[in-house]
Design an enzyme around this catalytic site. Structure first.
Site: not given
Ligand code: NAD
Ligand code: DAU
Length: 351
Positions: A133-135, A158, A162
């Site tokens: 992630t960019d975070e 989180y 990562k």
């Molecule tokens: P998600 O929470 O939707 O999915 C995570 C999956 O991992 C789920 O299916 C869960 O059951 C599985 N999991 C969790 N713990 C586990 C364990 N101990 N063993 C096996 N499986 C397990 O997450 P996502 O949004 O699909 O993110 C996937 C990956 O991409 C993550 O590594 C996250 O950090 C990264 N990522 C997400 C975003 C985003 O915006 N969602 C952006 C950048 C990177």
């Molecule tokens: O940047 C990549 C990341 O993006 C991933 O690594 C994470 O797994 C993914 O969950 C996401 O993180 P964020 O914290 O940015 O996503 P989230 O959807 O939780 O929130 C997006 C923005 O919206 C953040 O600034 C918080 C705000 N927010 C979120 C929720 C859930 C609100 O204002 N209200 C809300 O109810």
């Protein structure tokens, strides 16, 4: 590169399931996918409906925890895994603030386990791709972009977990020569995202006339990437990226949260005109801010663009319409994932 048996971890989650579909349906990948997922609240086998039926010889699923080192080792050897695409993680920042333990366990220890096996199976494992992630870079001010050289400065449990896993991946390349790749991506949105994250939460609440909780002043900025573009980026990097390298992936779509929420309200008002005539923006409720809330993320993805010729295909305005449309057409998926029945079904089918 030819990959015969790819271990995809977290393949029942949001991005993992989109990636498996993409790989099977839209690329020339001809090998087998071994999907390992613990099926936490975020993992949903329904996300992959049709995959095992359409590809019975090329798709295997194991309900398993990446923290279970013995079981992971067995899976690696049973399927002769030659590539790892590691998505599995606890992924929601708000949950990490409330209960960080699971994030440390899965995201750090789980990644360590997989790296250890890849190291010991070094003669046959030709790729370890960590989806990150960019975070990890922390928060930006009004100017500037995250590059691959930006120092790590994670602010939530989180992102710290990562960052730790990224460091382990990097160390296993430097120390043991494991052929690694890391991609650090911005915020994804699109089909199959669990409705705790901003975009699906706002779509569903706005559709149902519920309050739309915007944290703080709503002016935090995220860079949004349509999930299929992310999948294409990962596949591009796997095929052509230099081992040991990191690639930033972004959407070139920086937006304030409030602008995202307003846009969702307006599109929904257009598709489903509100009964009382009052637009859905009236549902917006400013709530207490997230502790340690990063102000702005923005990505410089010149490296993947120039070296590997990847660029996002969707703009935010095209991607958000597709996403809203998907959530409106998939009410059963939404009901199932929100219900306790769904968790009971998982227990019955997968133990
Ligand atoms: P998600 O929470 O939707 O999915 C995570 C999956 O991992 C789920 O299916 C869960 O059951 C599985 N999991 C969790 N713990 C586990 C364990 N101990 N063993 C096996 N499986 C397990 O997450 P996502 O949004 O699909 O993110 C996937 C990956 O991409 C993550 O590594 C996250 O950090 C990264 N990522 C997400 C975003 C985003 O915006 N969602 C952006 C950048 C990177
Ligand atoms: O940047 C990549 C990341 O993006 C991933 O690594 C994470 O797994 C993914 O969950 C996401 O993180 P964020 O914290 O940015 O996503 P989230 O959807 O939780 O929130 C997006 C923005 O919206 C953040 O600034 C918080 C705000 N927010 C979120 C929720 C859930 C609100 O204002 N209200 C809300 O109810």
């Amino acid at each position: 590169m030819i990959m015969k048996n790819v271990l995809v971890t977290g393949g029942c989650g949001f991005i993992g399931s989109n990636f498996i579909r993409y790989l099977m349906e839209e690329t020339d990948f001809a090998g087998r996918i071994v999907n390992v997922d613990k099926l936490t609240y975020a993992g949903n086998p329904e996300n992959l409906q049709g995959i095992s039926e359409n590809y019975p010889d090329r798709y295997v699923f194991h309900k398993a925890d990446i923290c279970d080192a013995d079981l992971m080792r067995k899976i690696f050897y049973d399927y002769d895994v030659d590539a790892v695409c590691h998505f599995a993680a606890e992924s929601h920042v708000d949950r990490s603030i409330r209960r960080p333990g699971g994030f440390i366990h899965t995201n750090i220890l789980g990644t360590f386990n997989l790296l250890e096996i890849a190291r010991k199976k070094r003669d046959t494992v030709s790729l370890f791709h960590h989806v990150s992630t960019d975070e990890v870079y922390g928060s930006l001010g009004e100017e500037g972009l995250f590059t691959e050289e930006t120092p790590y400065r994670p602010n939530s449990p989180y992102s710290a977990s990562k960052a730790a896993s990224d460091h382990l991946v990097r160390a296993y390349h430097e120390t043991y020569g494991v052929p690694t790749l890391i991609t650090n991506c911005s915020n994804n949105y699109g089909p199959y995202q669990f409705p705790e994250k901003l975009i699906p939460l706002m779509i569903l609440n706005a559709k149902e006339g519920k309050p739309l909780p915007v944290y703080g002043d709503g002016r935090n900025i995220r860079d949004w990437l349509y999930v299929k573009d992310h999948c294409e980026a990962i596949w591009t990097v796997i095929q052509s990226g230099s081992r040991g390298e990191t690639y930033n992936i972004g959407g070139a779509s920086e937006m304030e949260n409030i602008a995202v929420v307003n846009m969702i309200c307006d599109i929904l008002d257009e598709i489903l005109p509100p009964a009382q005539g009052q637009g859905r923006r009236s549902l917006i409720t400013f709530v207490k801010d997230r502790p340690g809330h990063d102000r702005r993320y923005a990505i410089d993805f010149t490296k993947v663009q120039d070296e590997l010729k990847w660029f996002p295909r969707e703009s935010f305005s095209t991607g958000i319409r597709k996403t809203i449309d998907w959530y409106l057409r998939n009410g059963t998926w939404v009901e199932n994932i929100r219900s306790g029945e769904y968790q009971a079904w998982i227990a019955e089918h997968y133990g």
